[in-house]
Design a protein around this motif. Structure first.
Motif, PDB file in Angstrom:
ATOM      1  N   ASN A  23      14.259  -1.457  28.873  1.00 57.77           N
ATOM      2  CA  ASN A  23      13.985  -2.535  27.952  1.00 57.77           C
ATOM      3  C   ASN A  23      14.348  -2.254  26.499  1.00 57.77           C
ATOM      4  O   ASN A  23      13.602  -1.273  26.009  1.00 57.77           O
ATOM      5  CB  ASN A  23      12.400  -3.018  28.147  1.00 57.77           C
ATOM      6  N   HIS A  59      12.715  -4.039  33.779  1.00 60.77           N
ATOM      7  CA  HIS A  59      12.703  -5.617  33.191  1.00 60.77           C
ATOM      8  C   HIS A  59      13.627  -5.350  31.777  1.00 60.77           C
ATOM      9  O   HIS A  59      13.821  -4.198  31.192  1.00 60.77           O
ATOM     10  CB  HIS A  59      11.242  -5.735  32.970  1.00 60.77           C
ATOM     11  N   ARG A 116      11.635  -9.602  35.802  1.00 63.87           N
ATOM     12  CA  ARG A 116      10.929 -10.469  35.200  1.00 63.87           C
ATOM     13  C   ARG A 116      11.344 -11.927  35.654  1.00 63.87           C
ATOM     14  O   ARG A 116      10.775 -12.807  35.447  1.00 63.87           O
ATOM     15  CB  ARG A 116      10.510 -10.181  33.818  1.00 63.87           C
ATOM     16  N   PRO A 152       7.454   3.864  29.387  1.00 64.74           N
ATOM     17  CA  PRO A 152       6.968   2.745  28.452  1.00 64.74           C
ATOM     18  C   PRO A 152       6.289   1.724  28.967  1.00 64.74           C
ATOM     19  O   PRO A 152       5.781   0.923  28.292  1.00 64.74           O
ATOM     20  CB  PRO A 152       8.329   2.378  27.908  1.00 64.74           C
ATOM     21  N   ARG A 156       1.340  -1.597  32.563  1.00 67.46           N
ATOM     22  CA  ARG A 156       1.480  -2.972  33.127  1.00 67.46           C
ATOM     23  C   ARG A 156       1.115  -2.833  34.852  1.00 67.46           C
ATOM     24  O   ARG A 156       1.836  -1.945  35.462  1.00 67.46           O
ATOM     25  CB  ARG A 156       2.711  -3.297  32.833  1.00 67.46           C
ATOM     26  N   LYS A 202       4.429  -6.290  18.789  1.00 65.72           N
ATOM     27  CA  LYS A 202       3.488  -6.643  19.769  1.00 65.72           C
ATOM     28  C   LYS A 202       2.069  -6.626  19.233  1.00 65.72           C
ATOM     29  O   LYS A 202       1.370  -5.691  19.685  1.00 65.72           O
ATOM     30  CB  LYS A 202       3.893  -5.791  20.908  1.00 65.72           C
TER      31      LYS A 202
HETATM   32  C1  3PG Z   1       7.791  -1.560  25.916  1.00 69.66           C
HETATM   33  O1  3PG Z   1       8.901  -1.933  25.463  1.00 69.66           O
HETATM   34  O2  3PG Z   1       6.614  -1.449  25.439  1.00 69.66           O
HETATM   35  C2  3PG Z   1       7.594  -1.545  27.715  1.00 69.66           C
HETATM   36  O3  3PG Z   1       8.795  -1.938  28.188  1.00 69.66           O
HETATM   37  C3  3PG Z   1       6.681  -2.847  28.055  1.00 69.66           C
HETATM   38  O4  3PG Z   1       6.913  -4.101  27.734  1.00 69.66           O
HETATM   39  P1  3PG Z   1       6.114  -5.259  27.664  1.00 69.66           P
HETATM   40  O5  3PG Z   1       5.136  -4.931  26.448  1.00 69.66           O
HETATM   41  O6  3PG Z   1       6.844  -6.598  27.600  1.00 69.66           O
HETATM   42  O7  3PG Z   1       5.548  -5.291  28.823  1.00 69.66           O
END
Ligand code: 3PG
Length: 402
Positions: A23, A59, A116, A152, A156, A202
């Motif tokens: 990612n 993902h 995803r 990372p 989840r 986030k």
């Molecule tokens: C991240 O970058 O923290 C991980 O790849 C998890 O991604 P997510 O927060 O979209 O689940």
């Protein structure tokens, strides 16, 4: 180590499901990958799997977000890094993907599309439920082994993270092995005061984790940067305009509750920098007006944060303090990273953006641990057992009790 590693399982000639986390940051205009360190980190396990048939799964982004895209470009980057062909299929669980998996020969690597795209991968399950999803029931019969290397995303409980490992012999990949070993080592020697420099985009995830981090004694002081700092400044009433982020009112009220509960823990910026007519303009937070985009910290804030960093026993820094990719706005990120690198504290730097920044400023060697993870790392440091780690521990127990 409680987990099995690639040294414990026979991998030669086996078909292996390898869950990595590729990612990456994506440019929303061109949809090109901006920073590739997570792809590079994914290659470590591949070296040990060179005599296996490897199916890589990852993902990219979140459904509906600007960084949500297929994995074709990741395959190209991987091919370049490894200097060998990577097969790519625009499918995950359908007949095309299944055919490609069955046709793999020893030494070949296949990358599946963005996990995803499969609805199930956007929900959390118990390991037993996850093992009964269509993704896991269809694909697991094609694999001999599961290697989990996506540290990372270890927080989840998605089918690819807790489902395959529930039904297949499973072990940690090299990245997970290294991260867990290093972090456990650091956590046993880490000294107070624990200073957390927290940014990142986030916000909801971070707000949920920060409370646990404070309660677990791993965050005595929290110095806020980036979008989270803006949220707290809104909660304090120090800025009044909309922030244009998801679930804005909900995150602001959460921040408000946290400030009330822990009034002496959080620090927010006193001055910032914005862009006017293409130039950096510094100002007191009270002078910001609607439409100003906050792009960096100001010098008074940096000096204030540096005092805490200098006095820290442990510093954990996550997320850049500004738009450091533009030289006009690198001041906060660069200064804080230099402060962390030069401090006497035990230091952990987290996430792809800061890893890139560390490289840019030549500071990598001065940091105790550079982690590929963002949100997962914040949770790991609280001492909470993450779903991937739990699943790997259970797989190790099953293997050892045979
Ligand atoms: C991240 O970058 O923290 C991980 O790849 C998890 O991604 P997510 O927060 O979209 O689940």
């Amino acid at each position: 180590m409680k987990l099995l590693t690639l040294d414990d399982l026979e991998t030669k000639g086996k078909t292996v499901f390898l869950r990595v986390d590729m990612n990456c940051p994506i440019d929303p205009k061109t949809m090109e990958i901006i920073e590739t360190s997570r792809i590079r980190e994914s290659t470590e396990s591949l070296r040990d799997l060179r005599e296996s048939k490897v199916v890589i799964a990852s993902h990219q982004g979140r459904v509906g977000n600007k960084d949500y895209t297929g994995m074709e470009k990741h395959a190209k980057v991987l091919e370049k890094i490894l200097d060998r062909p990577i097969k790519y299929v625009q499918d995950i669980i359908g007949s095309e993907a299944q055919r490609e998996i069955k046709n793999l020969k020893d030494g070949e690597i296949l990358l599946l599309d963005n996990l995803r795209l499969c609805a199930e991968e956007n929900y959390e399950f118990t390991p037993d439920e996850a093992s009964k999803t269509i993704m896991v029931t269809r694909l697991s019969k094609l694999f001999d082994l599961c290697v989990l290397d996506s540290f990372p995303s270890s927080h989840r409980a998605h089918p690819s993270i807790v489902g395959f490992s529930h039904v297949l012999p499973s072990c940690a990949g090299r990245l997970v092995e290294r991260e867990v070993r290093k972090l456990d080592e650091i956590m046993t020697v880490a000294k107070a005061p624990h200073v957390v420099v927290l940014g990142g985009s986030k916000v909801m995830d971070r707000l949920e984790a920060i409370k646990t981090l404070i309660q677990s004694g791993r965050a005595n002081q929290v110095l806020l940067t980036g979008v989270i700092a803006n949220v707290f400044m809104r909660a304090q009433g120090r800025i009044r305009f909309p922030l244009d982020i998801k679930r804005e009112e909900e995150v602001i009220s959460k921040a408000h509750l946290l400030i009330g509960e822990y009034p002496d823990v959080f620090s927010t910026p006193v001055d910032i920098a914005i862009e006017r007519n293409g130039k950096r303009v510094e100002m007191d937070v009270r002078e910001i007006v609607t439409g100003d985009r906050i792009l960096d910290l100001g010098p008074k804030t940096v000096e204030h944060y540096m005092k805490s960093i200098r006095g820290a026993g442990t510093v954990f820094i996550s997320g850049p303090a500004g738009f450091f990719e533009n030289d006009q706005f690198k001041f906060g990120t660069e200064s804080l990273l230099r402060g962390v690198a030069d401090s006497f504290a035990t230091t952990i730097v987290s996430g792809g953006h800061l890893t890139a920044a560390l490289k840019r400023y030549g500071l990598e060697e001065k940091i105790h641990h550079i982690s590929t993870a963002g949100g997962a790392l914040v949770l790991y440091l609280t001492g909470v057992k993450l779903p991937m780690i739990q699943s790997l521990e259970e797989a190790a127990q099953r293997y050892r009790s045979k």
